[in-house]
Design an enzyme around this catalytic site. Structure first.
Site, PDB file in Angstrom:
ATOM      1  N   ASP A  39      46.598  14.043 -18.542  1.00  0.00           N
ATOM      2  CA  ASP A  39      46.926  13.218 -17.207  1.00  0.00           C
ATOM      3  C   ASP A  39      47.352  11.751 -16.996  1.00  0.00           C
ATOM      4  O   ASP A  39      46.839  10.840 -17.562  1.00  0.00           O
ATOM      5  CB  ASP A  39      45.628  13.354 -16.147  1.00  0.00           C
ATOM      6  CG  ASP A  39      44.895  14.425 -16.165  1.00  0.00           C
ATOM      7  OD1 ASP A  39      45.391  15.349 -16.998  1.00  0.00           O
ATOM      8  OD2 ASP A  39      43.926  14.704 -15.383  1.00  0.00           O
ATOM      9  N   ARG A 167      35.192  14.536 -10.221  1.00  0.00           N
ATOM     10  CA  ARG A 167      36.035  13.752 -10.866  1.00  0.00           C
ATOM     11  C   ARG A 167      37.331  13.341 -10.221  1.00  0.00           C
ATOM     12  O   ARG A 167      37.662  13.950  -9.274  1.00  0.00           O
ATOM     13  CB  ARG A 167      36.161  14.352 -12.309  1.00  0.00           C
ATOM     14  CG  ARG A 167      36.885  15.795 -12.020  1.00  0.00           C
ATOM     15  CD  ARG A 167      37.040  16.229 -13.648  1.00  0.00           C
ATOM     16  NE  ARG A 167      37.335  17.591 -13.448  1.00  0.00           N
ATOM     17  CZ  ARG A 167      36.859  18.918 -13.449  1.00  0.00           C
ATOM     18  NH1 ARG A 167      35.519  18.783 -13.388  1.00  0.00           N
ATOM     19  NH2 ARG A 167      37.328  20.035 -13.566  1.00  0.00           N
TER      20      ARG A 167
HETATM   21  C1  FRU Z   1      42.986  17.556 -15.496  1.00  0.00           C
HETATM   22  C2  FRU Z   1      41.494  17.125 -16.132  1.00  0.00           C
HETATM   23  C3  FRU Z   1      40.738  16.184 -15.087  1.00  0.00           C
HETATM   24  C4  FRU Z   1      40.170  15.331 -15.983  1.00  0.00           C
HETATM   25  C5  FRU Z   1      40.826  15.290 -17.263  1.00  0.00           C
HETATM   26  C6  FRU Z   1      40.104  15.069 -18.668  1.00  0.00           C
HETATM   27  O1  FRU Z   1      44.007  17.771 -16.437  1.00  0.00           O
HETATM   28  O2  FRU Z   1      40.742  18.234 -16.338  1.00  0.00           O
HETATM   29  O3  FRU Z   1      40.020  17.045 -14.311  1.00  0.00           O
HETATM   30  O4  FRU Z   1      39.736  14.329 -15.384  1.00  0.00           O
HETATM   31  O5  FRU Z   1      41.783  16.347 -17.219  1.00  0.00           O
HETATM   32  O6  FRU Z   1      40.976  14.866 -19.672  1.00  0.00           O
END
Ligand code: FRU
Length: 496
Positions: A39, A167
């Site tokens: 991300d 999150r």
């Molecule tokens: C989305 C995700 C988020 C998390 C991150 C972990 O792609 O699953 O929810 O913060 O990737 O790398």
């Protein structure tokens, strides 16, 4: 103070990144220094530049203990790599610094908010993952985690919601100087919600409201929320997990959705819903407002379901989409490549009203790094299909095929050189104008970003085709079409 874990990641980059030649990277899309990225995080303005962080595991090309990598830019095309910003070096984030946002504070410091992850073994042996929101503050290069971390925990979510899925804070400053953040969460029915928090100083946060909840309709957990005003509407962006397919609008798996609506007195009312990107490789989109007032979005140009399908011997895996300018037109979210791309337009080749029957190549139209617009219109009797073939040689081809009878566009990368039996085809409904369809295609070595009808729809794909396959052809099936073509090479050495 730089922790041992952070120093280790910075040293690792210093040692191994120089071994990766530029030719292993796209020309103008963000990649990690080395290893894995997912991300985009903290996409925001800071001291006259644009900063972008990303989920990062430098040590291998697989997802693992999450750090924050860091780059910055002035124009979204040329990026400067900065030292790794965050490492999972505290008790409360020992299992990862997950996604989050960033904002410039009035005193000139940069405030990051991210999800700290801590796995805890329950009495019965099951591992549970607690997620809390944490703050780090810095100068655009080095960051200190806040001594009051975590600033939001399971005690700050509505009763019955899950502290295990809490999150991806996205934050911004309001015109009155206060801070707001939206955070993804899971409600008692097992599906997603977006919670809003507020703060006067960026460190002390309190719950405001549930912006919206999924109620098992659009996927399950909602990851990476974003929430912003645009052209008189309010837009809620989410990345749902576990979507069920619905017509040609929503595909199964990890989705990407925009709700257009209104926001008054801390109440969001949905009016419209749509997919953001109709391709395969697009997730976890995040936006920011530029200094000149544009809303720009970037996303991870990958897909969790296929992210294990990596080229052999890769040293880097994952890249970001080209940042896109967002607007709203006729009740739809419109996306176009950032206008800065045009500053780097190099050699131009253009044709108009070319009659296509069968398959044709046009002199000067080929390549793997380009910005090309193709307008297709019918001529005489109806035709069955139009096909634009790219990244083509005797063995490989990726094609975009338009069938006017159904108004369906199909992109097929089955023969792009991929060696995995995963999804390679997407189809979606488009809206021709007076029988015409306009395809803008931005390619950067191993990616293909398609913008249909001036950004009415976007579709993004990673292709695995060797770069020598650079032929492009135009093809009419069951009739003839007229095409206009305008193709630019992209030249980053040009002074912008
Ligand atoms: C989305 C995700 C988020 C998390 C991150 C972990 O792609 O699953 O929810 O913060 O990737 O790398």
């Amino acid at each position: 103070m730089t922790s041992e874990k952070l120093q280790q990641a910075r040293d690792f980059e210093a040692q191994y990144v120089p071994f990766i030649p530029d030719s292993e990277r796209p020309l103008f899309h963000v990649t990690g220094g080395i290893g894995w990225i997912n991300d985009p995080n903290g996409f925001s303005c800071y001291k006259g530049e644009y900063h972008l962080f990303y989920q990062y595991h430098p040590y291998s090309t697989k997802w693992n203990s999450m750090h924050w990598g860091h780059v910055k830019t002035r124009d979204f095309i040329r990026w400067e790599r900065l030292p790794v910003a965050l490492a999972p070096d505290q008790e409360y984030d020992r299992d990862g610094c997950f996604s989050g946002g960033a904002v410039e504070m009035p005193d000139g410091r940069q405030l990051l908010m991210y999800t700290g992850v801590q796995r805890v073994r329950r009495e019965d042996g099951l591992l549970e993952e607690y997620q809390t929101q944490c703050i780090a503050v810095g100068d655009g290069v080095d960051y200190e985690k806040y001594e009051g971390d975590p600033v939001l925990t399971g005690a700050d979510i509505p009763e019955g919601n899950s502290p295990l899925d809490f999150r991806d804070p996205k934050l911004w400053r309001e015109p009155d100087g206060t801070y707001r953040a939206v955070v993804g969460n899971r409600t008692a029915d097992g599906s997603g919600a977006v919670l809003m928090y507020k703060s006067e100083d960026g460190f002390h946060w309190r719950f405001v409201t549930v912006v919206d909840a999924c109620r098992n309709e659009y996927g399950l957990m909602w990851e990476c929320p974003d929430f912003f005003p645009l052209d008189g509407k309010q837009v809620l962006v989410v990345s749902p997990q576990d979507m069920l397919a619905l017509g040609l609008e929503f595909h199964a798996g990890n989705g990407n959705i925009a709700f257009l609506g209104s926001w008054e007195h801390d109440r969001f009312t949905r009016e419209k819903v749509q997919s953001i990107d109709y391709g395969i490789d697009f997730y976890a989109a995040q936006t920011m407002e530029t200094y000149d007032g544009r809303r720009v979005m970037i996303a991870w140009m990958q897909n969790w379901a296929t992210s294990n399908c990596q080229p052999l011997n890769a040293r880097i895996f994952g890249e970001m989409t080209l940042p896109r300018e967002l607007t709203i037109r006729n009740g739809r979210l419109i996306q176009n490549p950032v206008r800065e791309l045009e500053h780097y337009h190099g050699h131009r080749v253009a044709y108009s009203d070319v009659l296509i029957t069968g398959e044709t190549n046009l002199p000067g139209v080929s390549g793997r790094i380009l910005d090309m617009t193709v307008t297709v219109r019918p001529v005489g009797n109806a035709y069955h299909a139009f096909r634009l073939n790219v990244a083509k040689d005797g063995e490989h081809v990726t094609y975009i095929r338009y069938k006017p009878e159904m108004n369906v566009l199909r992109v097929d990368r089955s023969r792009c050189g991929i060696r995995y039996d995963v999804v390679h085809v997407r189809e979606f409904q488009v809206r021709p104008r007076n029988g015409e369809i306009k395809l803008r295609l931005v390619m950067d070595r191993h990616s293909l970003e398609l913008f249909v009808n001036d950004g009415e729809q976007a579709a993004t794909f990673i292709i695995y085709t060797p770069e020598t396959a650079d032929s492009i052809s135009f093809q009419a099936e069951g009739g003839a079409v007229l095409v206009d073509v305008e193709k630019y090479e992209l030249d980053l050495d040009k002074e912008a």
